[in-house]
Design a protein around this motif. Structure first.
Motif, short mmCIF file in Angstrom:
data_model
loop_
_atom_site.label_atom_id
_atom_site.label_comp_id
_atom_site.label_asym_id
_atom_site.label_seq_id
_atom_site.Cartn_x
_atom_site.Cartn_y
_atom_site.Cartn_z
N UNK A 31 -29.53 -23.21 13.52
CA UNK A 31 -29.41 -22.54 12.22
C UNK A 31 -30.47 -23.03 11.25
N UNK A 32 -30.71 -24.34 11.22
CA UNK A 32 -31.72 -24.94 10.34
C UNK A 32 -33.09 -24.31 10.55
N UNK A 33 -33.43 -24.03 11.80
CA UNK A 33 -34.76 -23.48 12.12
C UNK A 33 -34.77 -21.95 12.19
N UNK A 34 -33.70 -21.31 11.75
CA UNK A 34 -33.70 -19.85 11.64
C UNK A 34 -33.32 -19.11 12.90
N UNK A 35 -32.80 -19.82 13.89
CA UNK A 35 -32.39 -19.19 15.13
C UNK A 35 -30.96 -18.68 15.06
N UNK A 36 -30.58 -17.94 16.08
CA UNK A 36 -29.23 -17.41 16.21
C UNK A 36 -28.70 -17.83 17.57
N UNK A 37 -27.56 -18.48 17.59
CA UNK A 37 -26.95 -18.86 18.86
C UNK A 37 -26.33 -17.63 19.48
N UNK A 38 -26.73 -17.36 20.70
CA UNK A 38 -26.18 -16.22 21.42
C UNK A 38 -25.00 -16.64 22.28
N UNK B 72 -34.73 -12.63 16.78
CA UNK B 72 -33.72 -11.60 17.02
C UNK B 72 -32.47 -12.06 16.28
N UNK B 73 -31.81 -11.28 15.52
CA UNK B 73 -31.97 -9.85 15.34
C UNK B 73 -33.07 -9.47 14.36
N UNK B 74 -33.50 -10.40 13.51
CA UNK B 74 -34.55 -10.11 12.54
C UNK B 74 -35.82 -10.84 12.93
N UNK B 75 -36.98 -10.25 12.64
CA UNK B 75 -38.25 -10.96 12.90
C UNK B 75 -38.26 -12.30 12.17
N UNK B 76 -38.91 -13.28 12.78
CA UNK B 76 -38.98 -14.62 12.21
C UNK B 76 -40.41 -15.13 12.33
N UNK B 77 -41.03 -15.45 11.17
CA UNK B 77 -42.38 -16.00 11.19
C UNK B 77 -42.40 -17.31 11.97
N UNK C 167 -41.44 -17.24 25.12
CA UNK C 167 -41.76 -16.28 24.07
C UNK C 167 -42.40 -15.05 24.69
N UNK C 168 -42.00 -13.89 24.20
CA UNK C 168 -42.60 -12.65 24.70
C UNK C 168 -41.81 -11.45 24.21
N UNK C 169 -42.21 -10.26 24.67
CA UNK C 169 -41.49 -9.05 24.27
C UNK C 169 -40.13 -8.98 24.97
N UNK C 170 -39.12 -8.59 24.21
CA UNK C 170 -37.78 -8.39 24.76
C UNK C 170 -37.26 -7.04 24.29
N UNK C 171 -36.39 -6.46 25.07
CA UNK C 171 -35.74 -5.22 24.68
C UNK C 171 -34.40 -5.59 24.07
N UNK C 172 -34.19 -5.14 22.84
CA UNK C 172 -32.94 -5.41 22.13
C UNK C 172 -32.18 -4.10 22.02
N UNK C 173 -30.95 -4.11 22.52
CA UNK C 173 -30.13 -2.90 22.40
C UNK C 173 -28.67 -3.25 22.49
N UNK C 174 -27.86 -2.32 22.01
CA UNK C 174 -26.42 -2.48 22.13
C UNK C 174 -26.06 -2.18 23.58
N UNK C 175 -25.10 -2.95 24.09
CA UNK C 175 -24.63 -2.71 25.45
C UNK C 175 -23.23 -2.11 25.35
N UNK C 176 -22.96 -1.17 26.22
CA UNK C 176 -21.64 -0.55 26.22
C UNK C 176 -21.54 0.58 25.23
N UNK D 138 -32.34 1.12 20.93
CA UNK D 138 -33.17 0.20 21.70
C UNK D 138 -34.46 -0.06 20.94
N UNK D 139 -34.93 -1.30 21.02
CA UNK D 139 -36.18 -1.66 20.37
C UNK D 139 -36.83 -2.80 21.16
N UNK D 140 -38.15 -2.80 21.19
CA UNK D 140 -38.87 -3.91 21.80
C UNK D 140 -39.36 -4.80 20.67
N UNK D 141 -39.05 -6.08 20.79
CA UNK D 141 -39.43 -7.04 19.75
C UNK D 141 -40.03 -8.28 20.40
N UNK D 142 -40.84 -8.96 19.63
CA UNK D 142 -41.37 -10.26 20.03
C UNK D 142 -40.31 -11.29 19.68
N UNK D 143 -39.92 -12.12 20.62
CA UNK D 143 -38.88 -13.11 20.35
C UNK D 143 -39.12 -14.36 21.17
#
Length: 140
Positions: free
Chosen positions: A67-74, A87-92, A130-139, A24-29
């Motif tokens: 993709x062009x703007x560095x996002x990831x489709x969830x 998410x998953x990697x920090x993005x300026x 935009x704000x802090x989110x908790x990123x973790x594996x589920x299951x 688990x990690x808290x990240x700005x996203x």
């Protein structure tokens, strides 16, 4: 359409399966959600193949711009798309990139509407947060 979706989803799944990843990690996203409006009304007046073509073109537009703007489709679900920036990697400048993707998405949907005749009710609504989110594996 499929080829434009495989890379972001494949990468996302590989990252989520990585056993070395922290639990688990808290990240700005920044999270962008786009919802198609008017599709029900529109689909009543079109052949199923035309609706399918429209939705596939919309998905292709979303995939390429996120993709062009560095996002990831969830997620793609029917008329909704959710994308992550940072998410998953920090993005300026993740918020700026998400807003830029949203503006381009609105413009490209307007172009699509113009390209395909009889799309009067077809549109898009976009929310960004935009704000802090908790990123973790589920299951675990």
């Amino acid at each position: 359409m499929t080829s434009s979706l495989i890379l972001p989803i494949f990468i996302h799944n590989l990252i989520m399966m990585n056993p070395d990843q922290q639990d688990s990690a808290t990240r700005q996203a920044t999270i962008l959600k786009a919802v198609v409006s008017g599709l029900d009304e529109l689909s009543q007046g079109l052949e199923p193949a035309s609706v399918n073509e429209l939705v596939n073109k919309y998905y292709d537009i979303c995939s390429s711009l996120i993709t062009l703007y560095g996002g990831t489709i969830d997620l793609f679900t029917g008329r909704e798309m959710t994308a992550f920036f940072g998410i998953p990697d920090p993005l300026d400048k993740a918020p700026l990139k998400a807003v830029s993707a949203a503006i381009d998405l609105v413009n490209k949907v307007a172009d699509l509407k113009h390209e395909m005749e009889s799309l009067a009710p077809f549109g898009i609504r976009i929310g960004i947060n935009t704000g802090p989110v908790i990123v973790e594996k589920i299951g675990r």
